[in-house]
Write a protein that holds these residues in place. Structure first.
Motif, mmCIF file in Angstrom:
data_model
loop_
_atom_site.group_PDB
_atom_site.id
_atom_site.type_symbol
_atom_site.label_atom_id
_atom_site.label_comp_id
_atom_site.label_asym_id
_atom_site.label_seq_id
_atom_site.Cartn_x
_atom_site.Cartn_y
_atom_site.Cartn_z
ATOM 1 N N UNK A 186 7.429 -3.882 6.073
ATOM 2 C CA UNK A 186 8.329 -2.898 6.120
ATOM 3 C C UNK A 186 8.312 -1.568 5.302
ATOM 4 N N UNK A 187 8.599 -0.655 5.757
ATOM 5 C CA UNK A 187 7.812 0.694 4.653
ATOM 6 C C UNK A 187 9.205 1.258 4.370
ATOM 7 N N UNK A 188 9.137 1.975 3.728
ATOM 8 C CA UNK A 188 10.125 2.556 2.431
ATOM 9 C C UNK A 188 9.502 3.775 1.598
ATOM 10 N N UNK A 189 10.564 4.907 1.461
ATOM 11 C CA UNK A 189 10.411 5.764 0.797
ATOM 12 C C UNK A 189 11.394 6.057 0.195
ATOM 13 N N UNK B 250 1.391 -1.108 -0.196
ATOM 14 C CA UNK B 250 -0.096 0.108 0.125
ATOM 15 C C UNK B 250 0.691 1.710 -0.052
ATOM 16 N N UNK B 251 0.502 2.235 -0.477
ATOM 17 C CA UNK B 251 1.137 3.600 -0.694
ATOM 18 C C UNK B 251 0.648 4.718 0.274
ATOM 19 N N UNK B 252 1.208 5.469 1.002
ATOM 20 C CA UNK B 252 0.222 6.336 1.752
ATOM 21 C C UNK B 252 1.469 7.710 1.490
ATOM 22 N N UNK B 253 0.680 9.068 2.136
ATOM 23 C CA UNK B 253 1.233 10.187 1.497
ATOM 24 C C UNK B 253 1.523 10.675 3.021
ATOM 25 N N UNK B 254 2.735 11.475 3.400
ATOM 26 C CA UNK B 254 2.959 12.119 3.932
ATOM 27 C C UNK B 254 3.791 13.334 3.639
#
Length: 103
Positions: A22-25, A2-6
């Protein structure tokens, strides 16, 4: 995944595996979260550990609601540094997140 906007870091991608995320930027891993009982610190603290034992092992940790954070640095110096967060519910650790503070 999934994608999230920060507002701070832009697009964050989170990939999910069995009880692990696992979160990646971009191509940089920013955090790994596990709710597996096998997820443990070097001292054996992890999923299923009581909050009492967590407090004894890390007396200087900071708790805000259900999240208890362990860091070697004071809050004002945490950006870019590694931290470990323990999500506690009903007085037991439910998940462990190891990551880098980005904001």
């Amino acid at each position: 995944h999934k994608y999230f906007q920060s507002e701070i870091s832009g697009t964050v991608r989170v990939d999910y595996y069995e009880k692990l995320s696992v979160a990646t930027i971009g191509k940089v891993v920013t955090s790994v979260t596990s709710s597996r009982r096998s997820a443990r610190t070097e001292s054996g603290i992890g999923v299923g550990t009581t909050k009492r034992r967590l407090n004894r092992r890390f007396p200087n940790m900071s708790c805000f609601g259900a999240i208890c954070r362990v860091s070697r640095y004071p809050p004002s110096e945490q950006i870019g540094r590694p931290v470990t967060d323990f999500r506690v519910r009903k007085n037991r650790v439910r998940s462990v997140t190891m990551g880098t503070v980005i904001d």
